[in-house]
Design a protein around this motif. Structure first.
Motif, mmCIF file in Angstrom:
data_model
loop_
_atom_site.group_PDB
_atom_site.id
_atom_site.type_symbol
_atom_site.label_atom_id
_atom_site.label_comp_id
_atom_site.label_asym_id
_atom_site.label_seq_id
_atom_site.Cartn_x
_atom_site.Cartn_y
_atom_site.Cartn_z
ATOM 1 N N LEU A 64 -30.549 -33.999 45.063
ATOM 2 C CA LEU A 64 -30.813 -32.562 44.929
ATOM 3 C C LEU A 64 -32.118 -32.178 45.619
ATOM 4 O O LEU A 64 -32.228 -31.118 46.237
ATOM 5 N N PHE A 65 -33.093 -33.075 45.519
ATOM 6 C CA PHE A 65 -34.390 -32.829 46.138
ATOM 7 C C PHE A 65 -34.221 -32.742 47.652
ATOM 8 O O PHE A 65 -34.700 -31.806 48.307
ATOM 9 N N HIS A 66 -33.487 -33.690 48.198
ATOM 10 C CA HIS A 66 -33.314 -33.683 49.647
ATOM 11 C C HIS A 66 -32.489 -32.480 50.096
ATOM 12 O O HIS A 66 -32.691 -31.954 51.182
ATOM 13 N N LEU A 67 -31.550 -32.089 49.239
ATOM 14 C CA LEU A 67 -30.728 -30.920 49.565
ATOM 15 C C LEU A 67 -31.594 -29.680 49.773
ATOM 16 O O LEU A 67 -31.433 -28.935 50.748
ATOM 17 N N ILE A 68 -32.540 -29.491 48.867
ATOM 18 C CA ILE A 68 -33.436 -28.338 49.003
ATOM 19 C C ILE A 68 -34.311 -28.509 50.241
ATOM 20 O O ILE A 68 -34.452 -27.596 51.061
ATOM 21 N N ASN A 69 -34.879 -29.721 50.381
ATOM 22 C CA ASN A 69 -35.759 -29.958 51.523
ATOM 23 C C ASN A 69 -35.032 -29.739 52.834
ATOM 24 O O ASN A 69 -35.553 -29.136 53.767
ATOM 25 N N HIS A 70 -33.809 -30.254 52.882
ATOM 26 C CA HIS A 70 -33.044 -30.112 54.118
ATOM 27 C C HIS A 70 -32.842 -28.638 54.455
ATOM 28 O O HIS A 70 -32.980 -28.242 55.606
ATOM 29 N N SER A 71 -32.541 -27.833 53.435
ATOM 30 C CA SER A 71 -32.343 -26.413 53.715
ATOM 31 C C SER A 71 -33.604 -25.785 54.282
ATOM 32 O O SER A 71 -33.525 -24.934 55.166
ATOM 33 N N THR A 72 -34.759 -26.211 53.794
ATOM 34 C CA THR A 72 -35.989 -25.593 54.303
ATOM 35 C C THR A 72 -36.274 -26.049 55.728
ATOM 36 O O THR A 72 -36.399 -25.220 56.631
ATOM 37 N N PHE A 73 -36.344 -27.361 55.955
ATOM 38 C CA PHE A 73 -36.770 -27.755 57.299
ATOM 39 C C PHE A 73 -35.696 -27.495 58.349
ATOM 40 O O PHE A 73 -35.991 -27.134 59.482
ATOM 41 N N LYS A 74 -34.407 -27.659 57.955
ATOM 42 C CA LYS A 74 -33.361 -27.427 58.954
ATOM 43 C C LYS A 74 -33.231 -25.933 59.255
ATOM 44 O O LYS A 74 -33.006 -25.544 60.406
ATOM 45 N N GLY A 75 -33.405 -25.118 58.227
ATOM 46 C CA GLY A 75 -33.371 -23.670 58.468
ATOM 47 C C GLY A 75 -34.464 -23.275 59.442
ATOM 48 O O GLY A 75 -34.221 -22.538 60.410
ATOM 49 N N ALA A 76 -35.685 -23.803 59.220
ATOM 50 C CA ALA A 76 -36.797 -23.482 60.112
ATOM 51 C C ALA A 76 -36.491 -23.946 61.529
ATOM 52 O O ALA A 76 -36.726 -23.222 62.510
#
Lengths: 141, 112, 799
Positions: C342-354
């Motif tokens: 779940l942690f990586h899921l959130i992180n992925h959304s932030t850095f990949k979105g950017a």
């Protein structure tokens, strides 16, 4: 269509009114006797057909400047809206209701929402039939 | 009476089927019209008849003709008219544009 | 509380309002209005956050089709909360971004309507408790994704990508629906929460493995897992805001959501563990490997997304083991894998979105996103460079960015796998960390490629383009996201406590809070850190020799890819379908009619013979009077004569004659209304027929072969006979009582004495209403058919 027969035209002028009266009679008698929205509308439409046969389109269109597509649309709208009216009062869609009123001079008169519904049906029938006939005869002439 | 009506309907169905299978567009449309008549008779016969009574309350005692098939047929008659008119106009326009009302010629027209 | 139900519906309502009232707004960009929707939703969800953090759930039920156990039930718990916040939060940023990105687009209204449609359906997916409702929203996300990928529908690639995405995701969605229906069959409920509560009683049901496979098919296709990943790179034809939103942050995570949601149901099953973790691992490896060979930045990010999704999937697979009945949940901490996921899921959304947004900016400003043509942009776009660097380094798993933390946790989970002594895991436990490590090297490699090949090296001057930073509004969303990237690294436990722990609790209903550890920045010099250092060293070496690395791809010929398989399948299906269709769709009307009639007489007649259902009796028939005989015989004769009529006029007149005779028959059958209507209709339609016929050609004499004529006669006679026989059998053996007596109360129920008309206007008014509509449509149809003129020619479409 250019049938200029004086006899037909003169007779039509009288007959149309008889047909129209019949149409209105049939429309209102439908509740308790044979008749109703469909037949009333059809008879009304047939009077237009008769007029078209007797006169040419331009004359008829000039005499009755109504867009029959709109009449049909109006009829369909009335039918759907009377249905929705019941929903407003918390009833199921298309629930009809009636009430008997005691009106002076006329006596006991039954008023019913079905009449509005039937009016919509009649208008649609008239509109559609005349639209069909008119558009065909316009195209071929 | 029911049996007679059913047999009349059967003859009309046979005739309608033959018309529908023909090459000519107008005959096909006529066929659908005849077929509708047959179906109306069928619905009437399926409802059964109850003698000399009409479906209007207050006439002749307490028995009435079965009103449901009649209501269904009334709906069907009007719709049939609309559909027949549509078919007719379709045929008319087809003839206007392609200059034929022969279905097999229309098919070739489409392929060329 | 109906807030959550409304939250799902709000985007749909907004889309309708947008369509109705905002079509002619020219003064300002329509996106500013749309922006309100996700912002409101985000705030609404945030207001529920304290409740969720306390461990409460918010359930809300509205009846939909209760008789089939299908209801509009929303269920907001920790897991739904994470997804809900991602959908609305990133949705807000993406809309701000798109206001600038699509500033000059013509079809902007459609874009936002599709986007709102997607937002609503995605919220529906993550908030549904009812499986059928979930499925409906699930397919809606596929459809809105299809519409958005094909936004620039003039391009061939867009249409191809959209179709491919739709084919694959809908195929999976359908499999999932079958799985759901089976699950309903097993458990007797569509509610996810009830299924979780009762699944223990059904663990041995023989359908469970099939259900797992089917549900996972849905999840894997949506989340672009190997080998269904092929749709995602082609979906990059969509506008970049869409790629950032749907194809990296939200929609592709719907599959992960399904896996997470069903972990309490199927967790502990061997087949679930192996399917999820192995497919995830393969996807992780294959995605990162393929990303290296890409030269298009967006394609690179697509493969990187595939690979990262595989990583999250693997973690969910590993985490599911801790629900195995032989493990005591108190003593193990493998639930950390779910936490990491779940942690990586959130992180992925932030850095990949950017990253997506930055690449959109580069594409927008420079006019290309080809790595071979880019370079040296650091001088002209320093802010974009900073964002790209933060995003890439986080993706590569370097400190001080949030990707580092979740990647360390990923390694921990992989390394701990060897401690499981169930389901033969230990035999393969060594494989997991090794593959994960190799894949991470590739991840590091392509992350570096994004930064260094784009921003460093010689600056390729683009003719006619003055390259500079874009407008501030376009930079704000990626800046916000990269602030999150850094902020989460610094304060990971804020996120952990408020969002992730409630979510873990909703996946493991029995776990207590203190069993889930906190996130620590520094673990000491352990194996995980060594692995990261190894990745950096080998990654840098590989980056220097990247030209040689690329050569290994010669080993994978393009013709052996799954893309080829997909393309060939589609082509083959087209050819096959065309062959079959051409076989029976001959284009001759009479053939079609012949099929119908043959089917009718063979199947119905055959059934009648087979069941021996024929019966005939004259009992109950009314007597036939002389008028009836006359009219019946007239109709029969006319019906036959009409076949031989030589001119169209005769045919019309005969047809009219049948009509009028039938009207007479109605009189005799005591149906006054029918008789009236039939008379008038027949008059009008005969007039109509004559009107048309007047302008139609004369009938030519029929030239029809004898053989064909015989066939036609056989068909029509058999149809007529079957029809008559069936009708007679039904008449003779009535099975039901007539319902007519009910309508005889017409006077008191509907206040009318004409029963037929009360049925039309009251009892069955719905029929009449629809009939009126049909009539109206036919009228409009006739009108347009006559007035129709040929179109001027559609928009120019590339093919």
């Amino acid at each position: 269509m250019k049938i200029n027969e004086v006899l037909l035209q003169s007779v039509t002028k009288i007959i149309v009114f008889i047909i129209l009266t019949l149409a209105i009679y049939l429309f209102f008698s439908g509740h308790n006797n044979p008749g109703g929205g469909f037949v009333g509308g059809l008879v009304l439409a047939s009077s237009f057909v008769l007029m078209l046969l007797a006169f040419d389109i331009e004359t008829v269109k000039h005499g009755i400047p109504v867009d029959f597509k709109l009449v049909a649309a109006l009829g369909a709208a009335i039918v759907v809206i009377t249905g929705l009216g019941a929903v407003v009062f918390g009833e199921a869609f298309l629930t009809q209701t009636f009430r008997v009123f005691d009106i002076p001079v006329f006596g006991l008169i039954e008023l019913s929402t079905v009449t509005i519904f039937e009016l919509g049906v009649s208008l649609t029938v008239v509109g559609v039939v005349v639209t069909i006939i008119l558009s065909i005869s316009e195209d071929v002439s | 009476m029911e049996t007679l009506i059913i047999i009349v309907a059967g003859v009309l169905v046979t005739s309608a089927t033959y018309l529908i299978l023909s090459q000519n567009l107008i005959r096909v449309i006529l066929g659908t019209g005849v077929l509708t008549h047959a179906v109306h008779l069928l619905i009437m016969a399926m409802g059964g008849f109850s003698g000399n009574v009409v479906p209007i309350i207050g006439e002749k005692g307490n028995t009435y003709a079965d009103a449901l098939p009649q209501a269904l047929i009334l709906t069907s008659i009007v719709i049939n008219f609309a559909v027949a008119a549509f078919f007719l106009v379709l045929a008319y326009q087809v003839y206007n544009r392609m200059n034929t009302d022969d279905l097999s010629k229309l098919r070739r027209y489409y392929h060329e | 509380m109906a807030t959550i139900n409304l939250a799902i519906l709000l985007p749909f309502i907004a889309a309708i309002l947008l369509f109705l009232f905002c079509r002619n707004i020219k003064k300002f960009h329509i996106g500013w209005i749309v922006l309100i929707v996700p912002a409101i939703l985000f705030i609404t969800l945030m207001r529920q956050l304290p409740q969720i953090t306390k461990g409460n759930t918010i359930i809300n039920s509205t009846s939909w089709i209760p008789s089939y156990d299908i209801n509009f039930v929303t269920h907001l718990d920790g897991l739904s909360m994470i997804f809900g916040l991602l959908i609305t939060g990133i949705g807000t940023l993406v809309i701000i971004y798109s206001i600038y990105y699509l500033a000059t687009e013509r079809l902007i209204l459609q874009f936002y309507i599709y986007l709102l449609l997607f937002m609503g359906s995605m919220l529906g997916v993550v908030l549904s408790d009812n499986l059928i409702m979930l499925y409906v929203f699930w397919e809606l996300t596929s459809i809105s994704s299809f519409l958005l990928i094909a936004f620039w529908f003039q391009r061939k690639g867009s249409r191809y990508g959209a179709k491919k995405a739709l084919h694959i995701t809908v195929l999976g969605g359908f499999a999932m629906l079958v799985g759901f229906l089976m699950l309903y069959n097993v458990t007797g409920t569509f509610s996810v929460q009830e299924i979780i509560a009762t699944i223990g009683q059904h663990k041995d049901h023989p359908l469970i493995p099939a259900i797992i496979i089917l549900v996972l098919l849905g999840a894997f296709t949506k989340s672009a897992q190997f080998p269904f990943h092929i749709w995602l790179p082609d979906a990059m034809e969509a506008p970049t805001p869409i790629s950032a939103y749907l194809h990296s942050a939200t929609m592709v995570k719907a599959g992960i959501y399904i896996v997470a949601r069903f972990t309490p149901v199927f967790g502990g099953e061997a087949i679930w563990f192996w399917a999820v973790s192995v497919v995830g691992l393969i996807t992780l490896f294959w995605g990162s490997l393929t990303a290296i060979r890409q030269t298009d930045l967006k394609a690179l990010l697509a493969y990187s997304t595939i690979s990262q999704l595989g990583l999250i999937m693997t973690l969910f697979g590993v985490g599911s083991v801790s629900l195995h009945p032989n493990l005591n949940i108190e003593t193990i901490i493998y639930s950390q894998a779910i936490f990491a996921a779940l942690f990586h899921l959130i992180n992925h959304s932030t850095f990949k979105g950017a990253l997506f947004m930055v690449i959109g900016i580069i594409d927008f400003q420079v006019g290309t996103r080809d790595l071979r043509r880019l370079g040296g942009l650091i001088a002209v776009m320093p802010i974009s460079f900073t964002i790209a660097m933060i995003g890439s380094f986080s993706m590569a798993g370097l400190p001080p960015f949030n990707g580092f933390l979740s990647k360390e946790m990923f390694f921990t989970a992989m390394l701990q796998l060897k401690d499981f002594d169930i389901m033969n895991i230990q035999a393969f436990a060594g494989m997991f960390p090794v593959i994960a490590w190799i894949a991470s090297i590739f991840t590091f490699l392509y992350s570096m490629m994004i930064v260094f090949l784009t921003f460093f090296g010689p600056y390729n001057e683009q003719p006619d383009v003055k390259v500079e930073e874009p407008k501030l509004g376009m930079l704000v969303p990626p800046i916000i996201l990269s602030l999150f990237v850094v902020g989460i690294f610094l304060f990971p436990n804020v996120l952990g406590d408020y969002l992730i722990k409630p979510a873990v609790a909703s996946i493991y209903p029995n776990i207590t809070d203190d069993l889930i550890g906190d996130i620590a920045l520094w673990h000491g010099f352990n194996t995980e850190l060594m692995m990261t250092i190894g990745i950096v060293i080998i990654g840098i070496i590989l980056f220097i020799f990247r030209e040689y690395v690329r050569k290994i791809f010669i080993l994978f010929p393009r013709s052996l890819s799954f893309d080829t398989l997909y393309n060939n399948t589609i082509v083959k299906i087209d050819i096959f379908a065309k062959k079959i269709t051409n076989f029976y769709m001959t284009g001759y009307l009479k053939h079609y009619f012949a099929y119908i009639f043959l089917f009718f007489s063979l199947v119905l007649g055959g059934a009648l013979l087979y069941l021996d259902a024929f019966s005939f009796s004259l009992a109950g028939d009314q007597p036939v009077d002389i008028f009836m005989w006359i009219i019946a015989i007239l109709i029969i004769v006319t019906g036959i004569v009409i076949l031989f009529s030589k001119s169209r006029l005769t045919a019309i007149v005969l047809n009219g004659f049948i009509g009028f005779s039938i009207a007479m028959l109605f009189v005799l059958l005591r149906a006054p209304d029918l008789a009236l209507t039939q008379l008038v209709i027949e008059t009008v339609s005969t007039a109509l027929f004559l009107l048309c016929f007047y302008f139609l050609p004369e009938w030519k004499p029929f030239v029809i072969e004898k053989r064909k004529k015989v066939i036609h006669i056989i068909i029509s006679v058999s149809v007529g006979v079957v029809f008559t026989v069936i009708a007679l059998s039904i008449k003779s053996g009535r099975l039901f009582e007539s319902v007519a007596t009910y309508f005889e109360k017409a006077d008191e129920l509907a206040g009318g004495q004409n029963i037929v008309n009360t049925i039309l206007g009251d009892f069955r008014a719905f029929d009449t209403m629809l009939e009126v509509v049909v009539l109206f449509i036919a009228g409009i149809g006739v009108y347009t058919l006559i007035k129709y003129k040929k179109d001027k020619g559609a928009d120019k479409v590339e093919d």
